[in-house]
Write a protein that holds these residues in place. Structure first.
Motif, PDB file in Angstrom:
ATOM      1  N   ASP A  12     -31.835  17.923 -18.327  1.00  0.00           N
ATOM      2  CA  ASP A  12     -30.965  16.744 -18.339  1.00  0.00           C
ATOM      3  C   ASP A  12     -29.505  17.079 -18.038  1.00  0.00           C
ATOM      4  O   ASP A  12     -28.693  16.177 -17.858  1.00  0.00           O
ATOM      5  CB  ASP A  12     -31.070  15.990 -19.671  1.00  0.00           C
ATOM      6  N   GLU A  13     -29.155  18.371 -17.998  1.00  0.00           N
ATOM      7  CA  GLU A  13     -27.792  18.786 -17.662  1.00  0.00           C
ATOM      8  C   GLU A  13     -27.762  19.238 -16.202  1.00  0.00           C
ATOM      9  O   GLU A  13     -28.335  20.274 -15.849  1.00  0.00           O
ATOM     10  CB  GLU A  13     -27.338  19.936 -18.555  1.00  0.00           C
ATOM     11  N   PRO A  14     -27.087  18.495 -15.315  1.00  0.00           N
ATOM     12  CA  PRO A  14     -27.097  18.853 -13.893  1.00  0.00           C
ATOM     13  C   PRO A  14     -26.536  20.239 -13.597  1.00  0.00           C
ATOM     14  O   PRO A  14     -27.043  20.956 -12.725  1.00  0.00           O
ATOM     15  CB  PRO A  14     -26.246  17.757 -13.232  1.00  0.00           C
ATOM     16  N   LEU A  15     -25.510  20.640 -14.324  1.00  0.00           N
ATOM     17  CA  LEU A  15     -24.925  21.962 -14.070  1.00  0.00           C
ATOM     18  C   LEU A  15     -25.880  23.081 -14.476  1.00  0.00           C
ATOM     19  O   LEU A  15     -25.907  24.143 -13.850  1.00  0.00           O
ATOM     20  CB  LEU A  15     -23.592  22.096 -14.796  1.00  0.00           C
ATOM     21  N   LEU A  16     -26.660  22.850 -15.517  1.00  0.00           N
ATOM     22  CA  LEU A  16     -27.635  23.857 -15.928  1.00  0.00           C
ATOM     23  C   LEU A  16     -28.794  23.933 -14.949  1.00  0.00           C
ATOM     24  O   LEU A  16     -29.333  25.019 -14.692  1.00  0.00           O
ATOM     25  CB  LEU A  16     -28.148  23.548 -17.335  1.00  0.00           C
ATOM     26  N   ARG A  17     -29.181  22.784 -14.393  1.00  0.00           N
ATOM     27  CA  ARG A  17     -30.210  22.801 -13.340  1.00  0.00           C
ATOM     28  C   ARG A  17     -29.733  23.622 -12.153  1.00  0.00           C
ATOM     29  O   ARG A  17     -30.460  24.474 -11.617  1.00  0.00           O
ATOM     30  CB  ARG A  17     -30.518  21.375 -12.863  1.00  0.00           C
ATOM     31  N   LEU A  57     -39.270  23.696 -17.242  1.00  0.00           N
ATOM     32  CA  LEU A  57     -39.078  22.456 -17.985  1.00  0.00           C
ATOM     33  C   LEU A  57     -38.206  22.674 -19.212  1.00  0.00           C
ATOM     34  O   LEU A  57     -38.545  23.489 -20.090  1.00  0.00           O
ATOM     35  CB  LEU A  57     -40.430  21.894 -18.425  1.00  0.00           C
ATOM     36  N   ASP A  58     -37.085  21.965 -19.274  1.00  0.00           N
ATOM     37  CA  ASP A  58     -36.266  21.975 -20.490  1.00  0.00           C
ATOM     38  C   ASP A  58     -37.086  21.322 -21.605  1.00  0.00           C
ATOM     39  O   ASP A  58     -37.675  20.259 -21.410  1.00  0.00           O
ATOM     40  CB  ASP A  58     -34.973  21.199 -20.230  1.00  0.00           C
ATOM     41  N   VAL A  59     -37.131  21.951 -22.755  1.00  0.00           N
ATOM     42  CA  VAL A  59     -37.939  21.428 -23.852  1.00  0.00           C
ATOM     43  C   VAL A  59     -37.397  20.095 -24.341  1.00  0.00           C
ATOM     44  O   VAL A  59     -38.138  19.132 -24.534  1.00  0.00           O
ATOM     45  CB  VAL A  59     -37.992  22.447 -25.017  1.00  0.00           C
ATOM     46  N   HIS A  60     -36.074  20.016 -24.535  1.00  0.00           N
ATOM     47  CA  HIS A  60     -35.458  18.811 -25.096  1.00  0.00           C
ATOM     48  C   HIS A  60     -34.759  18.023 -24.004  1.00  0.00           C
ATOM     49  O   HIS A  60     -33.710  18.420 -23.507  1.00  0.00           O
ATOM     50  CB  HIS A  60     -34.460  19.202 -26.193  1.00  0.00           C
ATOM     51  N   MET A  61     -35.347  16.895 -23.624  1.00  0.00           N
ATOM     52  CA  MET A  61     -34.753  15.981 -22.651  1.00  0.00           C
ATOM     53  C   MET A  61     -34.904  14.568 -23.176  1.00  0.00           C
ATOM     54  O   MET A  61     -35.843  14.273 -23.917  1.00  0.00           O
ATOM     55  CB  MET A  61     -35.426  16.117 -21.279  1.00  0.00           C
ATOM     56  N   LYS A 103     -31.670  29.474 -23.327  1.00  0.00           N
ATOM     57  CA  LYS A 103     -30.337  29.200 -22.788  1.00  0.00           C
ATOM     58  C   LYS A 103     -29.283  29.938 -23.619  1.00  0.00           C
ATOM     59  O   LYS A 103     -29.406  30.001 -24.838  1.00  0.00           O
ATOM     60  CB  LYS A 103     -30.038  27.698 -22.849  1.00  0.00           C
ATOM     61  N   PRO A 104     -28.227  30.439 -22.964  1.00  0.00           N
ATOM     62  CA  PRO A 104     -28.075  30.554 -21.515  1.00  0.00           C
ATOM     63  C   PRO A 104     -29.012  31.625 -20.977  1.00  0.00           C
ATOM     64  O   PRO A 104     -29.217  32.655 -21.612  1.00  0.00           O
ATOM     65  CB  PRO A 104     -26.606  30.964 -21.362  1.00  0.00           C
ATOM     66  N   VAL A 105     -29.580  31.382 -19.817  1.00  0.00           N
ATOM     67  CA  VAL A 105     -30.609  32.253 -19.268  1.00  0.00           C
ATOM     68  C   VAL A 105     -30.006  33.589 -18.852  1.00  0.00           C
ATOM     69  O   VAL A 105     -29.060  33.646 -18.066  1.00  0.00           O
ATOM     70  CB  VAL A 105     -31.294  31.590 -18.056  1.00  0.00           C
ATOM     71  N   GLU A 106     -30.548  34.671 -19.383  1.00  0.00           N
ATOM     72  CA  GLU A 106     -30.061  36.010 -19.063  1.00  0.00           C
ATOM     73  C   GLU A 106     -30.830  36.565 -17.866  1.00  0.00           C
ATOM     74  O   GLU A 106     -32.055  36.406 -17.781  1.00  0.00           O
ATOM     75  CB  GLU A 106     -30.227  36.939 -20.263  1.00  0.00           C
ATOM     76  N   TRP A 152     -25.565  26.992 -29.767  1.00  0.00           N
ATOM     77  CA  TRP A 152     -24.711  26.712 -28.615  1.00  0.00           C
ATOM     78  C   TRP A 152     -24.330  25.237 -28.601  1.00  0.00           C
ATOM     79  O   TRP A 152     -25.106  24.380 -29.022  1.00  0.00           O
ATOM     80  CB  TRP A 152     -25.438  27.039 -27.297  1.00  0.00           C
ATOM     81  N   ILE A 153     -23.136  24.966 -28.110  1.00  0.00           N
ATOM     82  CA  ILE A 153     -22.689  23.592 -27.894  1.00  0.00           C
ATOM     83  C   ILE A 153     -22.303  23.464 -26.426  1.00  0.00           C
ATOM     84  O   ILE A 153     -21.574  24.306 -25.885  1.00  0.00           O
ATOM     85  CB  ILE A 153     -21.493  23.235 -28.804  1.00  0.00           C
ATOM     86  N   ARG A 154     -22.797  22.422 -25.775  1.00  0.00           N
ATOM     87  CA  ARG A 154     -22.450  22.165 -24.376  1.00  0.00           C
ATOM     88  C   ARG A 154     -21.234  21.245 -24.337  1.00  0.00           C
ATOM     89  O   ARG A 154     -21.206  20.219 -24.999  1.00  0.00           O
ATOM     90  CB  ARG A 154     -23.612  21.498 -23.656  1.00  0.00           C
ATOM     91  N   ALA A 155     -20.228  21.618 -23.562  1.00  0.00           N
ATOM     92  CA  ALA A 155     -19.019  20.806 -23.457  1.00  0.00           C
ATOM     93  C   ALA A 155     -18.527  20.789 -22.023  1.00  0.00           C
ATOM     94  O   ALA A 155     -18.554  21.808 -21.331  1.00  0.00           O
ATOM     95  CB  ALA A 155     -17.919  21.355 -24.372  1.00  0.00           C
ATOM     96  N   GLN A 156     -18.089  19.621 -21.571  1.00  0.00           N
ATOM     97  CA  GLN A 156     -17.530  19.482 -20.234  1.00  0.00           C
ATOM     98  C   GLN A 156     -16.060  19.892 -20.295  1.00  0.00           C
ATOM     99  O   GLN A 156     -15.270  19.289 -21.027  1.00  0.00           O
ATOM    100  CB  GLN A 156     -17.656  18.035 -19.744  1.00  0.00           C
ATOM    101  N   VAL A 157     -15.692  20.923 -19.551  1.00  0.00           N
ATOM    102  CA  VAL A 157     -14.305  21.388 -19.490  1.00  0.00           C
ATOM    103  C   VAL A 157     -13.866  21.280 -18.041  1.00  0.00           C
ATOM    104  O   VAL A 157     -14.215  22.113 -17.205  1.00  0.00           O
ATOM    105  CB  VAL A 157     -14.160  22.837 -20.001  1.00  0.00           C
ATOM    106  N   GLY A 158     -13.113  20.228 -17.712  1.00  0.00           N
ATOM    107  CA  GLY A 158     -12.775  19.975 -16.320  1.00  0.00           C
ATOM    108  C   GLY A 158     -14.028  19.656 -15.534  1.00  0.00           C
ATOM    109  O   GLY A 158     -14.820  18.793 -15.916  1.00  0.00           O
ATOM    110  N   GLN A 159     -14.257  20.381 -14.445  1.00  0.00           N
ATOM    111  CA  GLN A 159     -15.451  20.183 -13.622  1.00  0.00           C
ATOM    112  C   GLN A 159     -16.603  21.087 -14.044  1.00  0.00           C
ATOM    113  O   GLN A 159     -17.673  21.050 -13.441  1.00  0.00           O
ATOM    114  CB  GLN A 159     -15.110  20.453 -12.142  1.00  0.00           C
ATOM    115  N   ASN A 160     -16.382  21.894 -15.080  1.00  0.00           N
ATOM    116  CA  ASN A 160     -17.378  22.876 -15.479  1.00  0.00           C
ATOM    117  C   ASN A 160     -18.065  22.482 -16.778  1.00  0.00           C
ATOM    118  O   ASN A 160     -17.455  21.877 -17.665  1.00  0.00           O
ATOM    119  CB  ASN A 160     -16.724  24.255 -15.666  1.00  0.00           C
ATOM    120  N   LEU A 161     -19.337  22.825 -16.883  1.00  0.00           N
ATOM    121  CA  LEU A 161     -20.058  22.689 -18.137  1.00  0.00           C
ATOM    122  C   LEU A 161     -19.993  24.039 -18.828  1.00  0.00           C
ATOM    123  O   LEU A 161     -20.435  25.049 -18.291  1.00  0.00           O
ATOM    124  CB  LEU A 161     -21.514  22.300 -17.896  1.00  0.00           C
TER     125      LEU A 161
END
Length: 260
Positions: A12-17, A57-61, A103-106, A152-161
């Motif tokens: 569900d997170e486009p930047l992570l995809r 497949l992301d588990v939580h969507m 996540k984050p994928v190593e 982990w917490i996902r946060a939008q910082v400018g144009q970056n996730l």
């Protein structure tokens, strides 16, 4: 099977995809990502349209989860689950034959997964009979998500996730409909971001051994505290390591610092 193996990515997170697609391009140049999905329902639609060999497949969507989509796909593709909850999820995966990425994928972990998938495709090995495993996984995650502390917490910082490690957070402060997350990186540089999750919802997922609510609108990482100064009317102020701002301690939470 086509000459080049194909894959679907659902998150569900486009930047992570996009990030996973780029990582796969480096780890497995021959793999063609034929579709990307925002949720489980879209993943099912794209699967039926493209019939990829592998589904990440992301588990939580929202809506249909990755597990819901996997129930529909069944043995028609090799499944790789992507999760932010490592402890309980990994325990569930380890008991079966399902592949997973945390996540984050190593890169090293992705390389191991790619190697296993290549072997299975080369041997024309059918995907595992996943129905019982998926049910078991859903039970594990339902129990574990509530018990496992947030990492982990996902946060939008400018144009970056940005993926902010919870251990790097100094404090969280309620700001109208948002929550301010204040963190510092490995170099000691500080940053802030607003997220849409309510403070009370975050608090329920944080490790109480390290995070404490000190005001109705403030939660602090106890490891980030330099010292606490008593104020008037049974209040106090928290001073943080490497930060100029102070945090209020209300009367209701002053008992946390009685030993000072």
């Amino acid at each position: 099977m086509p000459t080049h193996p194909t894959a679907l990515i659902a998150d569900d997170e486009p930047l992570l995809r996009t990030a996973l697609a780029h990582q796969l391009q480096h780890a497995w140049p021959e793999l063609e990502v034929v579709a990307q999905a925002r949720h489980g329902r879209e993943a099912i639609h794209h699967f039926e349209a493209h019939h990829p060999d592998i589904c990440f497949l992301d588990v939580h969507m929202p809506g249909l989860s990755g597990i819901d989509a996997a129930h529909h796909i069944g043995r028609r593709a090799h499944l790789v689950f992507v999760t932010a909850y490592d402890h309980y999820a990994v325990q569930a995966f380890a008991e079966g034959v399902l592949d997973y990425l945390v996540k984050p994928v190593e890169p090293a972990r992705l390389a191991e997964t790619v190697a296993r998938l290549k072997d299975r495709l080369q041997a024309a090995q059918p995907a595992a009979n996943t129905e019982a495993l998926l049910q078991q996984l859903a039970t594990h995650l339902q129990r574990g998500t509530a018990a496992a502390p947030l990492r982990w917490i996902r946060a939008q910082v400018g144009q970056n996730l940005r993926l902010i490690a919870v251990d790097d957070i100094d404090y969280l402060r309620s700001d109208a409909k948002y929550t301010l997350v204040a963190w510092r990186d490995d170099a000691g540089l500080t940053g802030e971001a607003l997220i849409g999750t309510a403070l009370k919802d975050l608090l329920a997922q944080l490790d109480s051994a390290h995070f404490a609510q000190v005001h109705r609108s403030v939660v602090v990482n106890l490891r980030a505290i330099s010292h606490v100064t008593r104020g008037d009317n049974e209040t106090a102020s928290i001073h943080l390591k490497g930060r100029h701002e102070t945090l209020p301690v209300s009367r209701s939470y002053l008992h946390l610092f009685r030993t000072m």
